[in-house]
Design an enzyme around this catalytic site. Sequence first.
Site, PDB file in Angstrom:
ATOM      1  N   ARG A  40       0.814  -1.214   0.000  1.00 35.53           N
ATOM      2  CA  ARG A  40       0.000   0.000   0.000  1.00 35.53           C
ATOM      3  C   ARG A  40       0.845   1.260   0.000  1.00 35.53           C
ATOM      4  NH1 ARG A  40      -4.784  -2.395   2.553  1.00 35.53           N
ATOM      5  NH2 ARG A  40      -6.462  -0.896   2.611  1.00 35.53           N
ATOM      6  N   ARG A  46     -20.512  -6.589  10.613  1.00 36.67           N
ATOM      7  CA  ARG A  46     -20.100  -5.439   9.796  1.00 36.67           C
ATOM      8  C   ARG A  46     -18.818  -4.884  10.397  1.00 36.67           C
ATOM      9  NH1 ARG A  46     -24.422  -3.578   6.112  1.00 36.67           N
ATOM     10  NH2 ARG A  46     -26.171  -4.949   6.570  1.00 36.67           N
ATOM     11  N   ARG A  82     -21.751  -3.555   2.993  1.00 45.33           N
ATOM     12  CA  ARG A  82     -21.009  -4.825   3.117  1.00 45.33           C
ATOM     13  C   ARG A  82     -21.218  -5.496   4.477  1.00 45.33           C
ATOM     14  NH1 ARG A  82     -14.655  -4.710   2.266  1.00 45.33           N
ATOM     15  NH2 ARG A  82     -14.816  -3.044   3.797  1.00 45.33           N
TER      16      ARG A  82
HETATM   17  P1  AP5 Z   1      -8.364  -3.811   4.195  1.00 46.67           P
HETATM   18  O1  AP5 Z   1      -9.041  -4.880   4.944  1.00 46.67           O
HETATM   19  O2  AP5 Z   1      -7.300  -4.175   3.206  1.00 46.67           O
HETATM   20  O3  AP5 Z   1      -9.490  -2.918   3.545  1.00 46.67           O
HETATM   21  P2  AP5 Z   1      -9.544  -2.038   2.185  1.00 46.67           P
HETATM   22  O4  AP5 Z   1      -8.345  -1.975   1.336  1.00 46.67           O
HETATM   23  O5  AP5 Z   1     -10.100  -0.770   2.642  1.00 46.67           O
HETATM   24  O6  AP5 Z   1     -10.398  -2.883   1.276  1.00 46.67           O
HETATM   25  P3  AP5 Z   1     -11.761  -3.487   1.611  1.00 46.67           P
HETATM   26  O7  AP5 Z   1     -11.579  -4.821   2.285  1.00 46.67           O
HETATM   27  O8  AP5 Z   1     -12.590  -2.490   2.332  1.00 46.67           O
HETATM   28  O9  AP5 Z   1     -12.390  -3.650   0.165  1.00 46.67           O
HETATM   29  P4  AP5 Z   1     -12.205  -4.743  -0.957  1.00 46.67           P
HETATM   30  O10 AP5 Z   1     -11.536  -4.114  -2.134  1.00 46.67           O
HETATM   31  O11 AP5 Z   1     -11.623  -6.030  -0.452  1.00 46.67           O
HETATM   32  O12 AP5 Z   1     -13.746  -4.938  -1.340  1.00 46.67           O
HETATM   33  P5  AP5 Z   1     -14.723  -6.181  -1.118  1.00 46.67           P
HETATM   34  O13 AP5 Z   1     -14.324  -7.321  -1.995  1.00 46.67           O
HETATM   35  O14 AP5 Z   1     -14.927  -6.480   0.338  1.00 46.67           O
HETATM   36  O15 AP5 Z   1      -7.688  -2.761   5.202  1.00 46.67           O
HETATM   37  C1  AP5 Z   1      -8.360  -2.293   6.353  1.00 46.67           C
HETATM   38  C2  AP5 Z   1      -7.416  -1.417   7.178  1.00 46.67           C
HETATM   39  O16 AP5 Z   1      -6.272  -2.198   7.610  1.00 46.67           O
HETATM   40  C3  AP5 Z   1      -6.791  -0.225   6.428  1.00 46.67           C
HETATM   41  O17 AP5 Z   1      -7.636   0.893   6.422  1.00 46.67           O
HETATM   42  C4  AP5 Z   1      -5.510  -0.007   7.259  1.00 46.67           C
HETATM   43  O18 AP5 Z   1      -5.786   0.646   8.477  1.00 46.67           O
HETATM   44  C5  AP5 Z   1      -5.074  -1.429   7.581  1.00 46.67           C
HETATM   45  N1  AP5 Z   1      -4.183  -2.001   6.558  1.00 46.67           N
HETATM   46  C6  AP5 Z   1      -4.440  -3.114   5.797  1.00 46.67           C
HETATM   47  N2  AP5 Z   1      -3.405  -3.369   4.982  1.00 46.67           N
HETATM   48  C7  AP5 Z   1      -2.480  -2.403   5.206  1.00 46.67           C
HETATM   49  C8  AP5 Z   1      -1.188  -2.123   4.638  1.00 46.67           C
HETATM   50  N3  AP5 Z   1      -0.672  -2.902   3.660  1.00 46.67           N
HETATM   51  N4  AP5 Z   1      -0.518  -1.039   5.088  1.00 46.67           N
HETATM   52  C9  AP5 Z   1      -1.022  -0.266   6.078  1.00 46.67           C
HETATM   53  N5  AP5 Z   1      -2.232  -0.462   6.659  1.00 46.67           N
HETATM   54  C10 AP5 Z   1      -2.962  -1.531   6.217  1.00 46.67           C
HETATM   55  O19 AP5 Z   1     -16.056  -5.556  -1.725  1.00 46.67           O
HETATM   56  C11 AP5 Z   1     -16.764  -4.529  -1.047  1.00 46.67           C
HETATM   57  C12 AP5 Z   1     -18.279  -4.762  -1.174  1.00 46.67           C
HETATM   58  O20 AP5 Z   1     -18.652  -4.601  -2.538  1.00 46.67           O
HETATM   59  C13 AP5 Z   1     -18.715  -6.174  -0.750  1.00 46.67           C
HETATM   60  O21 AP5 Z   1     -19.931  -6.081  -0.037  1.00 46.67           O
HETATM   61  C14 AP5 Z   1     -18.926  -6.923  -2.069  1.00 46.67           C
HETATM   62  O22 AP5 Z   1     -19.948  -7.888  -1.960  1.00 46.67           O
HETATM   63  C15 AP5 Z   1     -19.295  -5.782  -3.027  1.00 46.67           C
HETATM   64  N6  AP5 Z   1     -18.761  -6.024  -4.368  1.00 46.67           N
HETATM   65  C16 AP5 Z   1     -17.522  -6.502  -4.695  1.00 46.67           C
HETATM   66  N7  AP5 Z   1     -17.368  -6.592  -6.032  1.00 46.67           N
HETATM   67  C17 AP5 Z   1     -18.544  -6.131  -6.580  1.00 46.67           C
HETATM   68  C18 AP5 Z   1     -19.014  -5.983  -7.922  1.00 46.67           C
HETATM   69  N8  AP5 Z   1     -18.250  -6.293  -8.972  1.00 46.67           N
HETATM   70  N9  AP5 Z   1     -20.247  -5.465  -8.101  1.00 46.67           N
HETATM   71  C19 AP5 Z   1     -21.053  -5.120  -7.032  1.00 46.67           C
HETATM   72  N10 AP5 Z   1     -20.665  -5.275  -5.732  1.00 46.67           N
HETATM   73  C20 AP5 Z   1     -19.425  -5.757  -5.499  1.00 46.67           C
END
Ligand code: AP5
Length: 216
Positions: free
Chosen positions: A88, A160, A127
């Site tokens: 990241r 959630r 989500r």
């Molecule tokens: P992390 O858990 O990595 O969260 P994020 O990057 O914010 O990503 P998300 O998990 O929120 O989203 P995603 O892209 O996986 O989407 P999803 O598939 O769930 O990080 C959380 C925290 O941890 C950070 O803020 C930070 O504090 C820390 N952290 C983690 N890694 C770090 C690092 N490397 N360095 C520093 N800090 C770090 O999909 C979302 C929703 O949309 C779901 O409900 C899904 O069903 C829906 N959806 C998915 N695809 C579609 C589609 N094609 N059409 C319609 N709906 C869809």
Amino acid sequence: MNIILLGPPGAGKGTQAHRLVASRQMVQLSTGDMLRAARKSGTEMGKKVAAIMDAGELVTDEIVIGLIEEQLTTTTAPGGFIFDGFPRTLAQADALGDLLDKVGQSLGTVIEMRVDDDALVSRITGRFTCGDCGEGYHDTAKPPAREGACDNCGGHNFKRRADDNEESLKVRLMAYYRETSPLIGYYYAKGKLQSVDGLASMDEVSASITGAMDRA
Ligand code: AP5
């Protein structure tokens, strides 16, 4: 093949990583999941990162690089690793390159999942996941077939995330644009970057990702 799924919060990285684990016997390395597990088990590190995560800020490079190093040196992945939410920052990207060299592996491709910010708000606020098996759902895009019961394990324990609210999402998005989006140019310059339309349906995104992997 080892791949990185790169995209803002809510782009669908976790959703697509789960599908690749099931279809290609890959191993998902999600630093977000690792940090949430550390919080849940109450380790010192978990306590240290809890407030940072809830606010939507990034935890230190040192912590997440340490988590990935531990996994890369102790886990075997016949189908390859999926890096989800890591790297990241540019420092994390450099560290990943060094770690892969150290374990005699390489990076196949980096898949940028393109989405627009408006879509992310509804994706994040809608989500939820099954607390028993981790299956992911969405209020409208992917509700369980039978209301209140997980399609995968039948559990009723939905959860959630504490950082899935509009206020924290703004901070997470800011962190993405400030710290993570420079990785798009970084991997483009290395000849590793491919982009897919993350706004398409889940099945279409899966097809684009497997197509990109097959071309790499
Ligand atoms: P992390 O858990 O990595 O969260 P994020 O990057 O914010 O990503 P998300 O998990 O929120 O989203 P995603 O892209 O996986 O989407 P999803 O598939 O769930 O990080 C959380 C925290 O941890 C950070 O803020 C930070 O504090 C820390 N952290 C983690 N890694 C770090 C690092 N490397 N360095 C520093 N800090 C770090 O999909 C979302 C929703 O949309 C779901 O409900 C899904 O069903 C829906 N959806 C998915 N695809 C579609 C589609 N094609 N059409 C319609 N709906 C869809």
